[in-house]
Each structure stands twice: as C-alpha cells, then as structure tokens.
Design a protein around this motif. Structure first.
Motif, PDB file in Angstrom:
ATOM      1  N   LEU A  16     -21.518 -36.590  43.420  1.00 35.84           N
ATOM      2  CA  LEU A  16     -20.459 -36.858  44.181  1.00 35.84           C
ATOM      3  C   LEU A  16     -20.287 -38.276  44.697  1.00 35.84           C
ATOM      4  CD1 LEU A  16     -20.129 -33.717  46.672  1.00 35.84           C
ATOM      5  CD2 LEU A  16     -19.316 -33.957  44.385  1.00 35.84           C
ATOM      6  N   GLY A  17     -21.311 -38.717  45.115  1.00 35.51           N
ATOM      7  CA  GLY A  17     -21.091 -40.295  45.601  1.00 35.51           C
ATOM      8  C   GLY A  17     -21.055 -41.162  44.386  1.00 35.51           C
ATOM      9  N   ALA A  18     -21.571 -40.933  43.304  1.00 38.32           N
ATOM     10  CA  ALA A  18     -21.171 -41.970  42.124  1.00 38.32           C
ATOM     11  C   ALA A  18     -19.718 -41.801  41.931  1.00 38.32           C
ATOM     12  CB  ALA A  18     -21.935 -41.545  40.944  1.00 38.32           C
ATOM     13  N   VAL A  19     -19.179 -40.449  41.654  1.00 35.43           N
ATOM     14  CA  VAL A  19     -17.726 -40.515  41.420  1.00 35.43           C
ATOM     15  C   VAL A  19     -16.788 -41.163  42.469  1.00 35.43           C
ATOM     16  CG1 VAL A  19     -15.955 -38.740  41.230  1.00 35.43           C
ATOM     17  CG2 VAL A  19     -17.875 -38.393  40.154  1.00 35.43           C
ATOM     18  N   VAL A  20     -17.276 -40.934  43.601  1.00 32.95           N
ATOM     19  CA  VAL A  20     -16.404 -41.650  44.775  1.00 32.95           C
ATOM     20  C   VAL A  20     -16.418 -43.308  44.683  1.00 32.95           C
ATOM     21  CG1 VAL A  20     -15.946 -41.987  47.273  1.00 32.95           C
ATOM     22  CG2 VAL A  20     -16.668 -39.562  46.508  1.00 32.95           C
ATOM     23  N   ALA A  66     -24.681 -40.281  48.352  1.00 35.83           N
ATOM     24  CA  ALA A  66     -25.652 -40.264  47.253  1.00 35.83           C
ATOM     25  C   ALA A  66     -26.930 -40.688  47.916  1.00 35.83           C
ATOM     26  CB  ALA A  66     -25.340 -41.816  46.453  1.00 35.83           C
ATOM     27  N   ASP A  67     -27.141 -41.193  49.120  1.00 37.39           N
ATOM     28  CA  ASP A  67     -28.436 -41.687  49.812  1.00 37.39           C
ATOM     29  C   ASP A  67     -28.899 -40.879  50.893  1.00 37.39           C
ATOM     30  OD1 ASP A  67     -28.201 -43.600  47.949  1.00 37.39           O
ATOM     31  OD2 ASP A  67     -27.404 -44.941  49.468  1.00 37.39           O
ATOM     32  N   ALA A  68     -28.324 -39.650  51.134  1.00 44.90           N
ATOM     33  CA  ALA A  68     -28.494 -39.019  52.370  1.00 44.90           C
ATOM     34  C   ALA A  68     -29.896 -38.278  52.358  1.00 44.90           C
ATOM     35  CB  ALA A  68     -27.666 -37.786  52.496  1.00 44.90           C
ATOM     36  N   ARG A  69     -30.397 -38.552  53.644  1.00 46.00           N
ATOM     37  CA  ARG A  69     -32.134 -37.847  53.554  1.00 46.00           C
ATOM     38  C   ARG A  69     -32.293 -37.546  55.034  1.00 46.00           C
ATOM     39  NH1 ARG A  69     -31.845 -43.179  52.680  1.00 46.00           N
ATOM     40  NH2 ARG A  69     -32.794 -44.981  54.002  1.00 46.00           N
TER      41      ARG A  69
END
Length: 534
Positions: A16-20, A66-69
């Motif tokens: 999702l992050g990459a598409v956004v 993309a980077d959530a942790r």
C-alpha cells in the motif's frame, strides 16, 4: 482504552505504501475533480490550500504504511502534525474541510483497489482510516487553536516579559534601520539612471552603487536566514578541496577598497605554500569576510587591521586571525559575543550598524568545518583579535582551480520560470535569454502547469511559495507524467525549511536554490541540465 489503533499503526503495509508514494499526484488530481463534483454548492475557499498540501500528506502516509513497526508505532502521526500546522484562513468552513478529508479517504481506497486489482482487506482499510482520522483531528484542533488565539491577543502579549519584549522590539527596530539604509542610495541611483541615461560614466557609477547596496541587503538577509538553519542543523556544506591561502587573499582583496576609503591600514600575512583543507568555499569565504567586516566596522580612521594565516609545525591545523586596533570588548562578555543578537557595546554597535549576528554565524560555520573560534581583547579601546583554527589535509594534495569567470552559456535550453514576483521573473528571463536560452514565464502555479503542458521545457525553475498552488504541488503534478521524465525541476525558496525533507518520496524537485538566487549559479545549473537528465 482499546489498543487496536496502536496495533494498526504498528502493522506494516509495504505494498500500500509503495502505491501511495508512486501515485500521490494522481490521487490528488482525482480528489480535486471529485471534490468539486460532489460538493457543487460548497464555497471551497480552502480548495487550493488542500490541493497544495495533500501531496505532502500522502507521501508521509505512504512512508508510514511502508515503515510501520511496533517499537515506533506512533511514527505515522507526523502526517497529522503536518496538517495541524496548516494555516486556517478567514472564511474556511470546518464542515467542508472535514468532508474533503473524508472524500480523500474514499478516493484513496478506490485507487488502491484499482492499482492492486483487489479490494482492500479490513485491516488495510482500517489502517488508512486511522491516518485520515488523525489528520482530521489535527486539522480541527489547529482550527480551534487559531480561533482561541485570535480571541485573546492581549493575554498573549502579557505573557511576554517586559525585558524580552523590549529586546525583541529593539532587534526589530535595528533590522528595519539596517534594511532601510541601502534603500536611499538605491533610490538615488534609479533617479540618476533616469536623468543621465546618455552619460556612460554616470550610468556606470550608478550601476556600481546599486551593486554594492544590493550586496549589503543580501548579506543582511542571508545572515537572518542562515542563523536559524545552523540552529536546526539544516545547513548543508558543498565540500571540496580548497586552498585557504587563496580564500583569505581573495577576501582581503575584495574588501581592501573599503579599508582604503575608511582610512584604515590593512596588512595581510600569508604563507608561501598553499594551506589545503576540505570545506565549502562559499561558507569559509563568508567566515573570513564577516571577520574582516567586523574589524572594519569597529576600527576608526587612522587605525590598523592585521590579517594572518599560518599553520602549526606538523601541518595539521591552520590558524587565521584578524587583529584590529578598534574599540575593543569588555573581557567579561568575551564568551557571549558569539551568541546571536549580542553586541559588545550596544551604543557603539547601534551607531556603526549591525544586528549582532556576524560572530554567531562565524562560530556555527567554523564548527561545521571541524574548527574552533575565539576572541581576545584587553578591554575598551585596546582592539580585538579573533582567531579561527581549521583542520588541514595532506600538503601534497592538488589544489583546486578557481571557479571564477563568466556564466557558461552551454547549449540553448527551453526554460520555464514560475515566479509570482514579476520583477524577479522578468529579470531572470532577460538574463537567461541573453545566454541564448528560450525562456517562458508564469506568475502562478496553475499558469505554470498550463504553460509547461503546452510546450514541455528542458528546465523548470519554480518558486515554492506561489499563490494558490505551491511549487511542491506544481512539481508533484508534473513530475508524475512521462512527458516530463527528462525535465530538470529546480526549486527557488525563500525559506530554509522548504528543502527536500518535505518530499520524502524522492519524487520532488531535483535541486533546491535559496533566494536570492545567484543568476550565474542558476545559469551553470541550466547549462548542465542535459547531462543531469540523460
């Protein structure tokens, strides 16, 4: 309290992050069309502001997905904080703004469904919802804070201690005085050009006068802008191998006419061999120039200033010193003179001009180069010596060649200048056309996009702070299109905070230049545009 929001924030959604990140510009365009179609009766006073701001918000949202942790599960709140910083203008409707955020959620989910070829999972939709909801909350909170602040200006003023308020007003008064000083000779020179246009000697004298006063104003503005950048750690260095002897010699030669006019003897002692270091030539020249300027300002006619550059016995450290016979400094405040807005003698400083920023900038720039700076004085009337120490590199390294000379013309380029200041835009257009380039001009972001789409330029030089549609929004809208894949995007910014950190996707401007831009530097960038975009 439920922990589900925190868990959602900690879940990575790389796809999702990459598409956004990739499609932020497309998503904003779709939102812009839908927002008008679905709210035909809305006043839409805020529309252009959100159109500018949503690309940054989506880039941050994409990075957060993309980077959530787990250990940094609230990192994604930065997009909401950015929205909380946006300015709420008179006439904005809270209801309309909130509905536009909600519509952005709908458009975003629809786009992701299409891009992925499937419907989002419940968890994916909830994760996006958390971002949007936080942004709405932050924006509404910002509105409430603006309203509350507007209703109690007297209370805010009372919170500022009297001494601090007086000091602030004093600094503002000095700033106004310093900026007005060059205005009178600039105005006089313009009148001279009007009445003596046929006299080449008078025209040349007026031109030289205007050039000198422009340098004065530029130094004042540069000092005011550089100091906050240093304080926030945003000052970048363009490092290369340098010969300190050449830099000091040039700085002294540039200011020698001013010393001669003031009746002050200037002596310069330089080593026979080059002293080489790694650093930013412009910033080190600024250090040497500021120290020479201070010595000139605080030394009376008939006095003397001695400049010395040397190295230690092992060739590891260069020492640059400026010693004057001027007004001196009280030893009790020697440690404070490198702080912003601190004057050694306020009455003297006020009468001789200055904001008290020069030594603070010197200290910050020297420390960025791994060096140290100190001041010494025996007191009033005994003069001052300022000493800078900088690390050297091996003495056998090859010295760089000077970069002086006329701006390179290079091959002709198609250039679009997007700048709302008409005089700035037209003067850049004239200069670049004299170098053989084909230059178009637009004075708003919307007109800039329209002009660029009509004839795709090789280089787009775009102001950040444009009316209606910001430079960032212009770049986001154009750079996602294949036709602009080889176009060089150059940002012109009057604020240090407008840099690439506002473009976490890496799809924004290729280069950021701080105003007032050096035309020669811009010409060099344009001349190399073909090589940069192969």
């Amino acid at each position: 309290m439920s922990t589900k929001p925190a868990l959602l924030r900690a879940e990575p959604h790389a796809t999702l992050g990459a598409v956004v990140l990739r499609d932020a510009g497309v998503i904003v365009e779709r939102w812009a069309r839908r927002s008008v179609e679905e709210q035909p009766s809305a006043r839409r006073v805020h529309h252009e502001a959100l159109l500018d701001h949503f690309p940054t918000f989506l880039w941050e949202l994409g990075r957060g997905l993309a980077d959530a942790r787990e250990e940094d599960s609230f990192r994604h709140c930065r997009p909401a904080d950015v929205h909380g910083d946006q300015r709420w203008e008179a006439g904005w409707s809270v209801g309309e703004v909130v509905r536009d955020y909600q519509l952005l959620r709908v458009v975003l989910v629809e786009h992701l469904d299409e891009a992925l070829g499937r419907a989002l999972t419940t968890r994916e939709a909830q994760a996006i919802g958390v971002y949007i909801d936080d942004a709405i909350a932050a924006s509404v909170s910002a509105y409430a804070a603006c309203q509350a602040a507007a209703q109690r200006p007297a209370e805010v003023r009372q919170r500022v201690p009297g001494a601090a308020r007086d000091e602030l007003l004093g600094v503002m008064g000095v700033l106004g005085h310093e900026l007005r000083n060059p205005m009178a000779p600039l105005g006089n020179a313009l009148q001279i050009l009007k009445v003596a246009a046929a006299d080449p000697t008078a025209v040349e004298r007026a031109r030289a006068l205007m050039e000198r006063q422009l340098r004065v104003m530029t130094r004042l503005v540069d000092d005011l802008m550089d100091l906050p950048r240093l304080g926030r750690g945003k000052m970048g260095l363009k490092t290369e191998r340098l010969d300190l002897s050449a830099l000091v010699r040039d700085a002294a030669n540039d200011r020698r006419p001013a010393f001669e006019a003031a009746g002050i003897a200037l002596t310069v002692a330089l080593p026979a061999e080059p002293l080489r270091t790694t650093g930013d030539a412009a910033r080190l020249s600024q250090v040497f120039g500021n120290l020479l300027g201070n010595a000139l300002k605080f030394t009376d006619r008939g006095g003397a200033v001695h400049v010395r550059l040397s190295r230690d016995d092992v060739g590891k450290v260069a020492t640059f010193s400026v010693k004057d016979s001027g007004v001196g400094i009280d030893p009790s405040i020697l440690e404070q003179v490198f702080e912003p807005f601190v004057q050694a003698d306020r009455s003297v400083e006020r009468s001789r001009g200055g904001l008290g920023l020069g030594l603070a900038l010197v200290k910050g720039l020297v420390e960025l180069h791994g060096g140290t700076v100190r001041a010494a004085s025996a007191g009033a009337g005994t003069g001052t010596e300022v000493t800078v120490e900088l690390p050297l590199i091996d003495l056998d390294a090859r010295a760089p060649r000077a970069n002086a000379g006329a701006a390179p013309k290079g091959p002709a380029r198609r250039v679009l200048v997007i700048e709302d200041n008409v005089d700035s835009a037209e003067s850049l257009q004239m200069y670049l056309e004299l170098l053989g380039h084909e230059v178009a001009v637009a004075h708003s972001g919307t007109d800039g996009v329209r002009t660029a789409e009509t004839a795709v330029p090789d280089v787009i030089v775009c102001d950040i702070g444009l009316p209606g549609m910001s430079g960032h929004a212009v770049c986001a809208r154009l750079k996602t299109r294949p036709a602009f894949a080889r176009t060089l995007f150059v940002a012109l910014s009057g604020h240090a905070a407008d840099g690439p950190e506002l473009d976490p996707s890496g799809n924004g401007f290729d280069l950021y230049l701080l105003k007032p831009v050096d035309p020669k530097q811009l010409a060099e960038v344009i001349a190399g545009a073909g090589a940069n975009n192969q």
